[in-house]
Design a protein around this motif. Structure first.
Motif, PDB file in Angstrom:
ATOM      1  N   ASP A  72      37.077  40.296  49.253  1.00 50.05           N
ATOM      2  CA  ASP A  72      36.958  38.941  48.712  1.00 50.05           C
ATOM      3  C   ASP A  72      38.253  38.158  48.914  1.00 50.05           C
ATOM      4  O   ASP A  72      38.235  36.936  49.099  1.00 50.05           O
ATOM      5  CB  ASP A  72      36.593  38.985  47.229  1.00 50.05           C
ATOM      6  CG  ASP A  72      35.143  39.408  47.001  1.00 50.05           C
ATOM      7  OD1 ASP A  72      34.374  39.463  47.984  1.00 50.05           O
ATOM      8  OD2 ASP A  72      34.779  39.691  45.845  1.00 50.05           O
ATOM      9  N   ASN A  73      39.399  38.852  48.906  1.00 54.06           N
ATOM     10  CA  ASN A  73      40.677  38.191  49.162  1.00 54.06           C
ATOM     11  C   ASN A  73      40.717  37.499  50.519  1.00 54.06           C
ATOM     12  O   ASN A  73      41.501  36.573  50.726  1.00 54.06           O
ATOM     13  CB  ASN A  73      41.820  39.207  49.114  1.00 54.06           C
ATOM     14  CG  ASN A  73      42.174  39.637  47.716  1.00 54.06           C
ATOM     15  OD1 ASN A  73      41.877  38.951  46.755  1.00 54.06           O
ATOM     16  ND2 ASN A  73      42.808  40.795  47.599  1.00 54.06           N
ATOM     17  N   LEU A  81      46.111  38.016  46.203  1.00 50.12           N
ATOM     18  CA  LEU A  81      46.278  39.467  46.176  1.00 50.12           C
ATOM     19  C   LEU A  81      46.995  39.920  44.905  1.00 50.12           C
ATOM     20  O   LEU A  81      46.794  41.044  44.439  1.00 50.12           O
ATOM     21  CB  LEU A  81      47.052  39.930  47.410  1.00 50.12           C
ATOM     22  CG  LEU A  81      47.188  41.439  47.620  1.00 50.12           C
ATOM     23  CD1 LEU A  81      45.820  42.103  47.741  1.00 50.12           C
ATOM     24  CD2 LEU A  81      48.017  41.732  48.865  1.00 50.12           C
ATOM     25  N   ALA A  82      47.808  39.042  44.326  1.00 49.86           N
ATOM     26  CA  ALA A  82      48.544  39.387  43.110  1.00 49.86           C
ATOM     27  C   ALA A  82      47.731  39.141  41.835  1.00 49.86           C
ATOM     28  O   ALA A  82      48.225  39.397  40.739  1.00 49.86           O
ATOM     29  CB  ALA A  82      49.840  38.579  43.046  1.00 49.86           C
ATOM     30  N   THR A  83      46.512  38.666  41.984  1.00 47.48           N
ATOM     31  CA  THR A  83      45.653  38.382  40.832  1.00 47.48           C
ATOM     32  C   THR A  83      44.494  39.354  40.797  1.00 47.48           C
ATOM     33  O   THR A  83      43.793  39.513  41.796  1.00 47.48           O
ATOM     34  CB  THR A  83      45.094  36.943  40.904  1.00 47.48           C
ATOM     35  OG1 THR A  83      46.174  36.008  41.018  1.00 47.48           O
ATOM     36  CG2 THR A  83      44.275  36.615  39.666  1.00 47.48           C
ATOM     37  N   ALA A 162      40.171  43.351  46.039  1.00 45.53           N
ATOM     38  CA  ALA A 162      40.796  43.975  47.211  1.00 45.53           C
ATOM     39  C   ALA A 162      39.937  45.085  47.809  1.00 45.53           C
ATOM     40  O   ALA A 162      40.314  45.680  48.819  1.00 45.53           O
ATOM     41  CB  ALA A 162      42.171  44.528  46.844  1.00 45.53           C
ATOM     42  N   LEU A 163      38.785  45.362  47.215  1.00 42.92           N
ATOM     43  CA  LEU A 163      37.923  46.440  47.700  1.00 42.92           C
ATOM     44  C   LEU A 163      37.118  45.979  48.913  1.00 42.92           C
ATOM     45  O   LEU A 163      36.528  44.887  48.907  1.00 42.92           O
ATOM     46  CB  LEU A 163      36.965  46.885  46.601  1.00 42.92           C
ATOM     47  CG  LEU A 163      36.120  48.109  46.927  1.00 42.92           C
ATOM     48  CD1 LEU A 163      36.924  49.384  46.766  1.00 42.92           C
ATOM     49  CD2 LEU A 163      34.884  48.165  46.045  1.00 42.92           C
ATOM     50  N   SER A 189      47.164  32.841  39.980  1.00 43.79           N
ATOM     51  CA  SER A 189      46.622  32.087  41.114  1.00 43.79           C
ATOM     52  C   SER A 189      45.139  32.374  41.321  1.00 43.79           C
ATOM     53  O   SER A 189      44.702  33.527  41.261  1.00 43.79           O
ATOM     54  CB  SER A 189      47.382  32.460  42.391  1.00 43.79           C
ATOM     55  OG  SER A 189      46.742  31.927  43.540  1.00 43.79           O
ATOM     56  N   THR A 190      44.376  31.321  41.584  1.00 42.46           N
ATOM     57  CA  THR A 190      42.964  31.493  41.935  1.00 42.46           C
ATOM     58  C   THR A 190      42.783  31.769  43.421  1.00 42.46           C
ATOM     59  O   THR A 190      41.694  32.139  43.853  1.00 42.46           O
ATOM     60  CB  THR A 190      42.158  30.232  41.584  1.00 42.46           C
ATOM     61  OG1 THR A 190      42.616  29.131  42.398  1.00 42.46           O
ATOM     62  CG2 THR A 190      42.275  29.878  40.112  1.00 42.46           C
TER      63      THR A 190
END
Length: 222
Positions: A72-73, A81-83, A162-163, A189-190
């Protein structure tokens, strides 16, 4: 009915998917308190609904509704990536390989990276990650590490942004209907380029919000 409509007007099912209308019944599922308390364990006590949500129509043997391998990232800015943005995939009937269910690469979120995606896959608008990228960058063995998820009606599949995952073709003679919703901490962050300061606040300090304002997300689809 949708199968017949789509025969007379090809692409009707995609328009239905993309129209972005969020009725009260879907609002109630997205903000269901028991579901929010599960999400709370992943993102913390303050939760908003993410701008990306879907009511998906997967017609039998319809290529534009088959979603290839991706994270999804890959649809979002690098900051996403940090959310932690957990996704709940919610089928509206029993699902599996026989009717276009979900398949994932187990543990592919662990490297904490976003792989290279390209667009567009086949006759779709979807981004795609090549199997070579999965094996070389993530160290995945698709034959050994891929899992087809049999999710019954009334169940959910919850996974990280991240999957690596995909949805399979639907070889049955019936439509596979599903919902997918996402949540996150409002301070993070969105991953979207536009301002997202009017997304629905669903939980504050561990308490589910009553009378949630969904007006900022109506008509939006990612």
């Amino acid at each position: 009915r949708m199968i017949k409509v789509n025969k007379e007007f090809p692409g009707a099912s995609i328009l239905f998917h993309k129209r972005g209308v969020l009725p009260k019944e879907l609002q109630d599922i997205w903000s269901y308190p028991k579901l929010l308390h599960i999400v709370e364990q992943l993102v913390g006590p303050n939760i908003i609904g993410h701008t990306v949500w879907n009511l998906r129509v997967k017609l039998p043997n319809n290529e534009p509704e088959v979603v290839p391998w991706h994270q999804d990232n890959g649809y979002l800015l690098e900051s996403s990536l940090a959310t932690m943005m957990p996704t709940a995939w919610i089928p509206l009937l029993d699902t599996g390989k026989e009717n276009g269910g979900m398949e994932l690469i187990k543990f592919s979120q662990k490297p904490g990276i976003t792989g290279e995606h390209h667009c567009c896959a086949g006759a779709t608008w979807y981004i795609e990650m090549d199997e070579e990228e999965i094996e070389n960058k993530f160290g995945g063995d698709i034959e050994k590490d891929s899992v087809i998820c049999n999710v019954p009606f009334g169940g959910i599949l919850l996974f990280s942004n991240a999957l690596i995952h995909r949805s399979l073709p639907n070889p049955s003679d019936k439509i596979r209907w599903s919902l997918d919703f996402r949540w996150q901490d409002p301070e993070k962050s969105t991953g979207r380029p536009e301002k997202s300061d009017n997304l629905p606040l669903m939980m504050k300090n561990g308490t589910a919000i009553e009378n949630i304002d969904f007006s900022g997300i109506q008509g939006r689809h990612g």
